[in-house]
Design an enzyme around this catalytic site. Sequence first.
Site, PDB file in Angstrom:
ATOM      1  N   TYR A  16      -0.410   8.636  -2.666  1.00 18.26           N
ATOM      2  CA  TYR A  16      -0.177   8.271  -4.053  1.00 18.26           C
ATOM      3  C   TYR A  16      -1.134   8.988  -4.996  1.00 18.26           C
ATOM      4  O   TYR A  16      -0.794   9.271  -6.141  1.00 18.26           O
ATOM      5  CB  TYR A  16      -0.353   6.751  -4.224  1.00 18.26           C
ATOM      6  CG  TYR A  16       0.933   5.970  -4.127  1.00 18.26           C
ATOM      7  CD1 TYR A  16       1.967   6.368  -3.282  1.00 18.26           C
ATOM      8  CD2 TYR A  16       1.108   4.820  -4.871  1.00 18.26           C
ATOM      9  CE1 TYR A  16       3.136   5.639  -3.187  1.00 18.26           C
ATOM     10  CE2 TYR A  16       2.274   4.081  -4.793  1.00 18.26           C
ATOM     11  CZ  TYR A  16       3.288   4.490  -3.949  1.00 18.26           C
ATOM     12  OH  TYR A  16       4.446   3.769  -3.868  1.00 18.26           O
ATOM     13  N   GLY A  17      -2.339   9.224  -4.528  1.00 18.15           N
ATOM     14  CA  GLY A  17      -3.358   9.824  -5.384  1.00 18.15           C
ATOM     15  C   GLY A  17      -3.043  11.229  -5.861  1.00 18.15           C
ATOM     16  O   GLY A  17      -3.714  11.745  -6.759  1.00 18.15           O
ATOM     17  N   CYS A  22      -3.617  -0.774  -2.269  1.00 16.92           N
ATOM     18  CA  CYS A  22      -3.745   0.616  -2.706  1.00 16.92           C
ATOM     19  C   CYS A  22      -4.691   0.724  -3.903  1.00 16.92           C
ATOM     20  O   CYS A  22      -4.436   0.154  -4.968  1.00 16.92           O
ATOM     21  CB  CYS A  22      -2.370   1.150  -3.077  1.00 16.92           C
ATOM     22  SG  CYS A  22      -2.390   2.859  -3.661  1.00 16.92           S
ATOM     23  N   ASN A  23      -5.787   1.458  -3.733  1.00 19.56           N
ATOM     24  CA  ASN A  23      -6.744   1.639  -4.815  1.00 19.56           C
ATOM     25  C   ASN A  23      -6.127   2.412  -5.974  1.00 19.56           C
ATOM     26  O   ASN A  23      -6.448   2.164  -7.138  1.00 19.56           O
ATOM     27  CB  ASN A  23      -7.980   2.373  -4.295  1.00 19.56           C
ATOM     28  CG  ASN A  23      -8.861   1.498  -3.445  1.00 19.56           C
ATOM     29  OD1 ASN A  23      -9.861   0.956  -3.892  1.00 19.56           O
ATOM     30  ND2 ASN A  23      -8.498   1.348  -2.179  1.00 19.56           N
ATOM     31  N   THR A  24      -5.253   3.368  -5.669  1.00 17.35           N
ATOM     32  CA  THR A  24      -4.621   4.150  -6.722  1.00 17.35           C
ATOM     33  C   THR A  24      -3.760   3.263  -7.614  1.00 17.35           C
ATOM     34  O   THR A  24      -3.824   3.344  -8.843  1.00 17.35           O
ATOM     35  CB  THR A  24      -3.779   5.287  -6.113  1.00 17.35           C
ATOM     36  OG1 THR A  24      -4.626   6.120  -5.295  1.00 17.35           O
ATOM     37  CG2 THR A  24      -3.145   6.135  -7.192  1.00 17.35           C
ATOM     38  N   ASP A  59       0.848  -1.183   0.000  1.00 14.39           N
ATOM     39  CA  ASP A  59       0.000   0.000   0.000  1.00 14.39           C
ATOM     40  C   ASP A  59       0.888   1.239   0.000  1.00 14.39           C
ATOM     41  O   ASP A  59       2.095   1.159   0.278  1.00 14.39           O
ATOM     42  CB  ASP A  59      -0.921   0.004   1.228  1.00 14.39           C
ATOM     43  CG  ASP A  59      -1.995   1.074   1.137  1.00 14.39           C
ATOM     44  OD1 ASP A  59      -2.921   0.915   0.331  1.00 14.39           O
ATOM     45  OD2 ASP A  59      -1.903   2.087   1.852  1.00 14.39           O
ATOM     46  N   CYS A  96     -10.414   3.723  -0.790  1.00  9.91           N
ATOM     47  CA  CYS A  96      -9.011   3.915  -0.387  1.00  9.91           C
ATOM     48  C   CYS A  96      -8.856   3.123   0.902  1.00  9.91           C
ATOM     49  O   CYS A  96      -9.720   3.209   1.792  1.00  9.91           O
ATOM     50  CB  CYS A  96      -8.695   5.387  -0.150  1.00  9.91           C
ATOM     51  SG  CYS A  96      -7.072   5.682   0.597  1.00  9.91           S
ATOM     52  N   THR A  97      -7.784   2.349   1.020  1.00  9.52           N
ATOM     53  CA  THR A  97      -7.659   1.478   2.190  1.00  9.52           C
ATOM     54  C   THR A  97      -7.446   2.240   3.492  1.00  9.52           C
ATOM     55  O   THR A  97      -7.556   1.652   4.567  1.00  9.52           O
ATOM     56  CB  THR A  97      -6.502   0.475   1.994  1.00  9.52           C
ATOM     57  OG1 THR A  97      -5.368   1.162   1.469  1.00  9.52           O
ATOM     58  CG2 THR A  97      -6.911  -0.647   1.076  1.00  9.52           C
ATOM     59  N   HIS A  98      -7.155   3.525   3.423  1.00  5.37           N
ATOM     60  CA  HIS A  98      -7.090   4.306   4.658  1.00  5.37           C
ATOM     61  C   HIS A  98      -8.485   4.493   5.267  1.00  5.37           C
ATOM     62  O   HIS A  98      -8.617   4.611   6.487  1.00  5.37           O
ATOM     63  CB  HIS A  98      -6.483   5.689   4.382  1.00  5.37           C
ATOM     64  CG  HIS A  98      -5.008   5.673   4.189  1.00  5.37           C
ATOM     65  ND1 HIS A  98      -4.409   5.231   3.030  1.00  5.37           N
ATOM     66  CD2 HIS A  98      -3.992   6.054   5.007  1.00  5.37           C
ATOM     67  CE1 HIS A  98      -3.102   5.342   3.143  1.00  5.37           C
ATOM     68  NE2 HIS A  98      -2.819   5.842   4.328  1.00  5.37           N
TER      69      HIS A  98
END
EC number: 5.1.1.3
Length: 271
Positions: free
Chosen positions: A44-45, A75-77, A12, A188-190
């Site tokens: 990252y986004g 990480c979705n990004t 991530d 988003c994993t956050h």
Amino acid sequence: MFHPSDPIGILDSGIGGFSVVRQVQRTLPGEELVYFGDGAHIPYGNHPEDKIVAMARYMFRFMEDHHVKALLVACNTISCVIGQCEGEVSCPTFNAVQVGAEAAARLSVDKIGVISTVFTHNSRCYPEGILARSPKKLVVLSCGCPDLARLVEHNLGDPAGMAEVEADLRLEMDGIVREGIQCCVLGCTHYPLVADSIRRLYPGLPLIDPAEEMARALKEYLEGERLLASDDRLGGLTIYTTGDVKEYALRARQVGLERIGSVSFYPPMTL
């Protein structure tokens, strides 16, 4: 060739992937886990696509060197550009956008909300993925949050900081909630790390956590390939970060991660 004793990799941009680690530890407690959080480059986004791809490849190669039998791209990004990372690892990969979109498309709703980083929002990965998988016509409302991941990363567990996180949640989510969304994908994993805050701000709004979906998909794969680790012992967790080692160790304890063997620094990629 992989063996049941080989570890599972989870990567991530920061501590957000701890939400995936937590679910995997609950679902597959016997598995050894290797985690890589690129804290030096969060969020990252907010990076351009070529830099995101380069950083992703850097982490993929790290996981290949650790001979992981499966890789969870938390990480979705990164999930939005994963097609540009083919060939970097020899094991199967599972990514957050894929499983999150599949879960959303299965629901009996007409209007779905998605909150994510700006890059994920601009890529349209979630709306396109959900609509492509849904058997019926849906409305998908996507919201890009430029600061939320960073605020969660640095304020988790701090009451004063969490007030700032909740203020940002209201700023970003009020609009799509007023539009009548019937569920919300945490893109988003956050964000699952502050799911309790979201539920308090928007009671009754169902949340889709891709971390849960990734853990289930991983279990099905390992069972099908006979790669499940032996259940005669509990697996450990090794954490690597390009960020602050002490902060990662603290956050790991705060979110309830178990059996942490070590938290180590790994040199970040030079941008």
